[in-house]
Design a protein around this motif. Sequence first.
Motif, PDB file in Angstrom:
ATOM      1  N   GLU A  57       0.835  -1.197   0.000  1.00  0.00           N
ATOM      2  CA  GLU A  57       0.000   0.000   0.000  1.00  0.00           C
ATOM      3  C   GLU A  57       0.870   1.247   0.000  1.00  0.00           C
ATOM      4  O   GLU A  57       1.967   1.248   0.523  1.00  0.00           O
ATOM      5  N   GLY A  58       0.345   2.297  -0.566  1.00  0.00           N
ATOM      6  CA  GLY A  58       1.038   3.566  -0.596  1.00  0.00           C
ATOM      7  C   GLY A  58       1.347   3.996  -2.015  1.00  0.00           C
ATOM      8  O   GLY A  58       0.994   3.327  -2.980  1.00  0.00           O
ATOM      9  N   ALA A  59       2.008   5.111  -2.115  1.00  0.00           N
ATOM     10  CA  ALA A  59       2.344   5.700  -3.411  1.00  0.00           C
ATOM     11  C   ALA A  59       3.754   5.288  -3.814  1.00  0.00           C
ATOM     12  O   ALA A  59       4.412   4.525  -3.119  1.00  0.00           O
ATOM     13  N   ASN A  60       4.183   5.803  -4.944  1.00  0.00           N
ATOM     14  CA  ASN A  60       5.570   5.652  -5.367  1.00  0.00           C
ATOM     15  C   ASN A  60       5.878   6.744  -6.392  1.00  0.00           C
ATOM     16  O   ASN A  60       4.964   7.380  -6.926  1.00  0.00           O
ATOM     17  N   PRO A  61       7.146   7.002  -6.661  1.00  0.00           N
ATOM     18  CA  PRO A  61       7.486   8.070  -7.599  1.00  0.00           C
ATOM     19  C   PRO A  61       6.860   7.892  -8.984  1.00  0.00           C
ATOM     20  O   PRO A  61       6.472   8.875  -9.627  1.00  0.00           O
ATOM     21  N   GLU A  62       6.748   6.647  -9.437  1.00  0.00           N
ATOM     22  CA  GLU A  62       6.183   6.414 -10.773  1.00  0.00           C
ATOM     23  C   GLU A  62       4.710   6.806 -10.830  1.00  0.00           C
ATOM     24  O   GLU A  62       4.229   7.268 -11.876  1.00  0.00           O
ATOM     25  N   MET A  63       3.979   6.632  -9.742  1.00  0.00           N
ATOM     26  CA  MET A  63       2.583   7.076  -9.710  1.00  0.00           C
ATOM     27  C   MET A  63       2.490   8.587  -9.876  1.00  0.00           C
ATOM     28  O   MET A  63       1.614   9.093 -10.581  1.00  0.00           O
ATOM     29  N   LEU A  64       3.390   9.299  -9.212  1.00  0.00           N
ATOM     30  CA  LEU A  64       3.362  10.756  -9.309  1.00  0.00           C
ATOM     31  C   LEU A  64       3.753  11.220 -10.713  1.00  0.00           C
ATOM     32  O   LEU A  64       3.183  12.178 -11.241  1.00  0.00           O
ATOM     33  N   ILE A  65       4.714  10.530 -11.329  1.00  0.00           N
ATOM     34  CA  ILE A  65       5.056  10.835 -12.720  1.00  0.00           C
ATOM     35  C   ILE A  65       3.847  10.563 -13.613  1.00  0.00           C
ATOM     36  O   ILE A  65       3.519  11.351 -14.507  1.00  0.00           O
ATOM     37  N   GLY A  66       3.153   9.449 -13.363  1.00  0.00           N
ATOM     38  CA  GLY A  66       1.954   9.120 -14.131  1.00  0.00           C
ATOM     39  C   GLY A  66       0.861  10.164 -13.964  1.00  0.00           C
ATOM     40  O   GLY A  66       0.210  10.563 -14.940  1.00  0.00           O
ATOM     41  N   ALA A  67       0.649  10.619 -12.739  1.00  0.00           N
ATOM     42  CA  ALA A  67      -0.366  11.652 -12.500  1.00  0.00           C
ATOM     43  C   ALA A  67      -0.005  12.930 -13.246  1.00  0.00           C
ATOM     44  O   ALA A  67      -0.868  13.578 -13.856  1.00  0.00           O
ATOM     45  N   ALA A  68       1.273  13.291 -13.207  1.00  0.00           N
ATOM     46  CA  ALA A  68       1.717  14.485 -13.928  1.00  0.00           C
ATOM     47  C   ALA A  68       1.510  14.326 -15.433  1.00  0.00           C
ATOM     48  O   ALA A  68       1.043  15.248 -16.110  1.00  0.00           O
ATOM     49  N   HIS A  69       1.841  13.153 -15.949  1.00  0.00           N
ATOM     50  CA  HIS A  69       1.707  12.921 -17.389  1.00  0.00           C
ATOM     51  C   HIS A  69       0.241  12.935 -17.812  1.00  0.00           C
ATOM     52  O   HIS A  69      -0.130  13.583 -18.803  1.00  0.00           O
ATOM     53  N   ALA A  70      -0.607  12.245 -17.052  1.00  0.00           N
ATOM     54  CA  ALA A  70      -2.042  12.201 -17.375  1.00  0.00           C
ATOM     55  C   ALA A  70      -2.664  13.592 -17.299  1.00  0.00           C
ATOM     56  O   ALA A  70      -3.447  13.990 -18.174  1.00  0.00           O
ATOM     57  N   GLY A  71      -2.316  14.347 -16.262  1.00  0.00           N
ATOM     58  CA  GLY A  71      -2.869  15.693 -16.116  1.00  0.00           C
ATOM     59  C   GLY A  71      -2.412  16.628 -17.211  1.00  0.00           C
ATOM     60  O   GLY A  71      -3.210  17.382 -17.788  1.00  0.00           O
ATOM     61  N   CYS A  72      -1.132  16.588 -17.523  1.00  0.00           N
ATOM     62  CA  CYS A  72      -0.582  17.450 -18.559  1.00  0.00           C
ATOM     63  C   CYS A  72      -1.195  17.123 -19.923  1.00  0.00           C
ATOM     64  O   CYS A  72      -1.608  18.026 -20.661  1.00  0.00           O
ATOM     65  N   PHE A  73      -1.258  15.832 -20.245  1.00  0.00           N
ATOM     66  CA  PHE A  73      -1.830  15.437 -21.531  1.00  0.00           C
ATOM     67  C   PHE A  73      -3.290  15.878 -21.629  1.00  0.00           C
ATOM     68  O   PHE A  73      -3.710  16.421 -22.654  1.00  0.00           O
ATOM     69  N   SER A  74      -4.080  15.639 -20.578  1.00  0.00           N
ATOM     70  CA  SER A  74      -5.506  16.001 -20.604  1.00  0.00           C
ATOM     71  C   SER A  74      -5.693  17.490 -20.873  1.00  0.00           C
ATOM     72  O   SER A  74      -6.560  17.888 -21.657  1.00  0.00           O
ATOM     73  N   MET A  75      -4.873  18.306 -20.214  1.00  0.00           N
ATOM     74  CA  MET A  75      -4.974  19.756 -20.432  1.00  0.00           C
ATOM     75  C   MET A  75      -4.543  20.142 -21.839  1.00  0.00           C
ATOM     76  O   MET A  75      -5.212  20.945 -22.509  1.00  0.00           O
ATOM     77  N   ALA A  76      -3.433  19.574 -22.302  1.00  0.00           N
ATOM     78  CA  ALA A  76      -2.940  19.900 -23.642  1.00  0.00           C
ATOM     79  C   ALA A  76      -3.935  19.464 -24.713  1.00  0.00           C
ATOM     80  O   ALA A  76      -4.210  20.215 -25.664  1.00  0.00           O
ATOM     81  N   PHE A  77      -4.482  18.268 -24.574  1.00  0.00           N
ATOM     82  CA  PHE A  77      -5.438  17.746 -25.545  1.00  0.00           C
ATOM     83  C   PHE A  77      -6.693  18.614 -25.568  1.00  0.00           C
ATOM     84  O   PHE A  77      -7.183  18.991 -26.643  1.00  0.00           O
ATOM     85  N   SER A  78      -7.202  18.948 -24.396  1.00  0.00           N
ATOM     86  CA  SER A  78      -8.385  19.797 -24.315  1.00  0.00           C
ATOM     87  C   SER A  78      -8.144  21.143 -24.994  1.00  0.00           C
ATOM     88  O   SER A  78      -8.977  21.636 -25.764  1.00  0.00           O
ATOM     89  N   ASN A  79      -6.976  21.725 -24.753  1.00  0.00           N
ATOM     90  CA  ASN A  79      -6.636  23.009 -25.363  1.00  0.00           C
ATOM     91  C   ASN A  79      -6.519  22.895 -26.881  1.00  0.00           C
ATOM     92  O   ASN A  79      -7.041  23.735 -27.620  1.00  0.00           O
TER      93      ASN A  79
END
Length: 141
Positions: A42-64
């Motif tokens: 249980e818990g987080a890891n650095p790769e999850m945070l990289i994934g969250a950053a990538h998913a968030g960035c892509f979603s915003m860029a795609f929407s724009n």
Amino acid sequence: MKINKAHATWEGNLKKGTGEMGFEESKTNFPFSFKSRFEEGEGANPEMLIGAAHAGCFSMAFSNMLSEAGYEPEKVATTAEVKLDSVDGGFRITGSHLVVQAVVPGISEEKFFEIAEQAKVGCPVSQALSAIDVSMEATLL
């Protein structure tokens, strides 16, 4: 220029230690451990945070990019699957696979995929991850 801050602390050795990482501005912290990173703990890891950053960035860029092309997206939902592999006796992030589902009224599938590909290549986090394989599976709902 905006500088974003994240922090991490680690106590103990690699296998038995524990840590916490988070974001300065949101005061959100995530516990992490050897098991949460390399096994099924249980818990987080650095790769999850990289994934969250990538998913968030892509979603915003795609929407724009969709809006700039004359389409108003109702929803863009993205999951990033970040792969951590054992390579040459160590560990390496080897890929990030974006799984995208979007509701975009009035767009053809061809145009949807064209803009999705542009967003995949153009989002700043994809660019920062250029040393790894970035792939995508996009679905127009």
